[in-house]
Design a protein around this motif. Structure first.
Motif, mmCIF file in Angstrom:
data_model
loop_
_atom_site.group_PDB
_atom_site.id
_atom_site.type_symbol
_atom_site.label_atom_id
_atom_site.label_comp_id
_atom_site.label_asym_id
_atom_site.label_seq_id
_atom_site.Cartn_x
_atom_site.Cartn_y
_atom_site.Cartn_z
ATOM 1 N N LEU A 84 -47.551 31.738 -4.097
ATOM 2 C CA LEU A 84 -46.398 31.947 -3.214
ATOM 3 C C LEU A 84 -46.354 33.362 -2.654
ATOM 4 O O LEU A 84 -45.813 33.591 -1.564
ATOM 5 N N SER A 85 -46.947 34.312 -3.382
ATOM 6 C CA SER A 85 -46.954 35.701 -2.913
ATOM 7 C C SER A 85 -47.748 35.891 -1.628
ATOM 8 O O SER A 85 -47.610 36.912 -0.952
ATOM 9 N N ALA A 86 -48.569 34.913 -1.282
ATOM 10 C CA ALA A 86 -49.302 34.975 -0.014
ATOM 11 C C ALA A 86 -48.373 34.767 1.176
ATOM 12 O O ALA A 86 -48.742 35.078 2.320
ATOM 13 N N PHE A 87 -47.167 34.255 0.930
ATOM 14 C CA PHE A 87 -46.259 33.898 2.020
ATOM 15 C C PHE A 87 -44.947 34.659 1.998
ATOM 16 O O PHE A 87 -44.096 34.459 2.867
ATOM 17 N N THR A 88 -44.762 35.527 1.017
ATOM 18 C CA THR A 88 -43.524 36.303 0.960
ATOM 19 C C THR A 88 -43.714 37.563 0.134
ATOM 20 O O THR A 88 -44.552 37.608 -0.773
ATOM 21 N N PHE A 105 -35.886 31.879 1.238
ATOM 22 C CA PHE A 105 -36.805 30.754 1.045
ATOM 23 C C PHE A 105 -37.275 30.164 2.367
ATOM 24 O O PHE A 105 -38.450 29.826 2.533
ATOM 25 N N THR A 106 -36.363 30.030 3.333
ATOM 26 C CA THR A 106 -36.748 29.407 4.599
ATOM 27 C C THR A 106 -37.816 30.230 5.303
ATOM 28 O O THR A 106 -38.763 29.670 5.884
ATOM 29 N N ALA A 107 -37.695 31.538 5.248
ATOM 30 C CA ALA A 107 -38.710 32.407 5.850
ATOM 31 C C ALA A 107 -40.055 32.232 5.158
ATOM 32 O O ALA A 107 -41.106 32.223 5.807
ATOM 33 N N MET A 108 -40.037 32.068 3.837
ATOM 34 C CA MET A 108 -41.280 31.841 3.089
ATOM 35 C C MET A 108 -41.925 30.523 3.516
ATOM 36 O O MET A 108 -43.137 30.453 3.730
ATOM 37 N N PHE A 109 -41.122 29.479 3.666
ATOM 38 C CA PHE A 109 -41.653 28.191 4.119
ATOM 39 C C PHE A 109 -42.209 28.294 5.538
ATOM 40 O O PHE A 109 -43.213 27.660 5.860
ATOM 41 N N GLY A 110 -41.553 29.090 6.376
ATOM 42 C CA GLY A 110 -42.051 29.276 7.732
ATOM 43 C C GLY A 110 -43.453 29.844 7.742
ATOM 44 O O GLY A 110 -44.318 29.410 8.519
ATOM 45 N N GLN A 111 -43.715 30.816 6.868
ATOM 46 C CA GLN A 111 -45.054 31.393 6.756
ATOM 47 C C GLN A 111 -46.041 30.371 6.189
ATOM 48 O O GLN A 111 -47.193 30.286 6.622
ATOM 49 N N MET A 112 -45.587 29.591 5.241
ATOM 50 C CA MET A 112 -46.451 28.599 4.595
ATOM 51 C C MET A 112 -46.927 27.542 5.595
ATOM 52 O O MET A 112 -48.071 27.080 5.542
ATOM 53 N N LEU A 113 -46.041 27.167 6.506
ATOM 54 C CA LEU A 113 -46.342 26.077 7.431
ATOM 55 C C LEU A 113 -46.837 26.553 8.793
ATOM 56 O O LEU A 113 -47.063 25.737 9.694
ATOM 57 N N ALA A 114 -47.034 27.860 8.930
ATOM 58 C CA ALA A 114 -47.465 28.413 10.226
ATOM 59 C C ALA A 114 -48.985 28.349 10.368
ATOM 60 O O ALA A 114 -49.670 29.366 10.452
#
Length: 399
Positions: free
Chosen positions: A71-75, A195-204
């Motif tokens: 998860l640290s790769a995205f936030t 969390f939403t910002a983290m998901f945004g990075q994950m799905l980008a």
């Protein structure tokens, strides 16, 4: 043609979408009934500009370095250790029960060496331990059970702890020291920007397409895909063939107050009085500075979005029927809390999704190996045929 249709854009679906897209170059379509990604972890800025968790507080904690590193790769993270107080006998005392809880509640001056003897003196012998009531009474006795657990559990689950599996209250520890942290995991932190910002990075990722406000029933016959990853309710997938699996739901009442701070800590539990179970103040979780503050009250209920699988033997039996169907359904992978009818923390869902990704990767590698072996065998047959042909021709030529 999508390689994968993923139903549900919460942790399970989003982790698998990211892994399959970025590591295997798969084309992924991820859909969700709601108008946002991040599932129940969804957070957003309300009309006053305060970052709130729409579906109640989500606190990240894990002992898994693999999950935390992933998860640290995205936030980036904000260090945060969660603390909770319980309103009992007109006082706010630490929960889980610890040394300070006992001293404050009973006006004692016990030390860490004394409190273990105190618990032993009030605990009741229960054998075997089967229910949630058994778990608590055998640890801290009936009086503390009544003060902290019985009515809270009744509100949360709509039934007495004596009717619930022991797993429900086994999650809550009892401490003999003054550690007032709710969790003791190695990694305790909150996504720095939510969390939403983290998901945004994950799905980008360009291989990932997202469709919101979408029920998969509406598009499944129109969009071609090879395999499905399903994170919704497993009973719904099979059209409730064996009946509906029971869940507990929640109603959330959000308020913004004209003050900087309202609660003495992030969460206050109400095990006895009031219809709600707890109140959360979000600025403790997010670290946001704001002249106002936002809180949420949680009211458990029987109907609504499914949040908590109800752990009772008869429900486990129903789920096992669905699990056998799920295991026998080709091309569909069931993952996550709703699809496996089990209460998981966020990190456990991430770990489950990463485990499924590893399995899919290994299956792909095995297919490549098997395909290469088939080609090699074919080449050997052609080669052997050619050698035989040469040998035959050579013999006839010599004659």
């Amino acid at each position: 043609m999508f390689d994968y249709l993923i139903v549900g854009a919460g942790f399970a679906g989003s982790v698998l979408a990211e892994r399959l897209a970025s590591q295997q170059n798969k084309k992924v379509l991820i859909i969700d009934k709601r108008n946002h990604v991040a599932g129940n972890a969804y957070d957003h800025y309300n009309e006053d500009g305060i970052l709130v968790h729409k579906y109640g507080p989500h606190i990240f904690h894990t002992n898994s370095k693999d999950v935390f590193d992933y998860l640290s790769a995205f936030t980036k993270w904000r260090p945060y250790e969660h603390r909770v107080l319980a309103s009992v006998d007109g006082q706010l005392v630490p929960i889980p029960i610890n040394l300070d809880t006992i001293n404050q509640l009973y006006g004692l001056k016990l030390t860490a060496f004394d409190v273990d003897d105190f618990f032993k003196s009030v605990a009741e012998e229960v054998s075997p331990v089967r229910t949630s009531e058994d778990v608590v009474v055998s640890k801290v006795g009936r009086e503390l059970y009544e003060k902290f657990f019985r009515n809270y559990t009744r509100k949360q689950w709509g039934m007495d702890p004596s009717e619930l599996d022991k797993s429900v209250t086994s999650r809550v520890p009892v401490r003999t020291n003054r550690d007032d942290r709710y969790f003791t995991d190695t990694y305790q932190a909150m996504p720095l920007h939510g969390f939403t910002a983290m998901f945004g990075q994950m799905l980008a990722h360009p291989n990932i397409k997202i469709m919101l406000n979408t029920d998969y029933h509406e598009i499944i016959d129109d969009i071609p895909f090879k395999e499905m990853i399903y994170t919704g309710p497993v009973d719904e997938y099979f059209n409730f063939k064996y009946g509906k699996l029971p869940y507990r739901s929640l109603e959330f009442k959000h308020e913004t107050l004209e003050k900087e701070v309202h609660l003495p800590t992030a969460v206050v539990n109400f095990p006895n009085e009031h219809a709600y179970t707890r109140v959360t103040e979000f600025k403790y979780l997010t670290g946001q500075q704001h002249q106002k503050t936002s809180i949420v009250y949680e009211y458990p209920q029987a109907e609504g979005d499914p949040y908590y699988p109800v752990p009772r033997p008869e429900n486990a039996e129903i789920y096992n029927h669905y699990k056998r169907l799920a295991d026998a359904t080709p091309g569909v992978h069931f993952v996550g809390r709703l699809a496996t009818y089990k209460y998981y923390n966020m990190d456990q869902v991430v770990a489950q999704a990463l485990t499924l990704y590893k399995k899919l990767s290994e299956e792909k590698q095995q297919k490549v190996i098997d395909g290469a072996a088939i080609k090699l065998n074919g080449a050997k047959k052609v080669w052997n045929g050619a050698i035989a042909n040469i040998s035959t021709n050579g013999v006839h030529g010599a004659k």
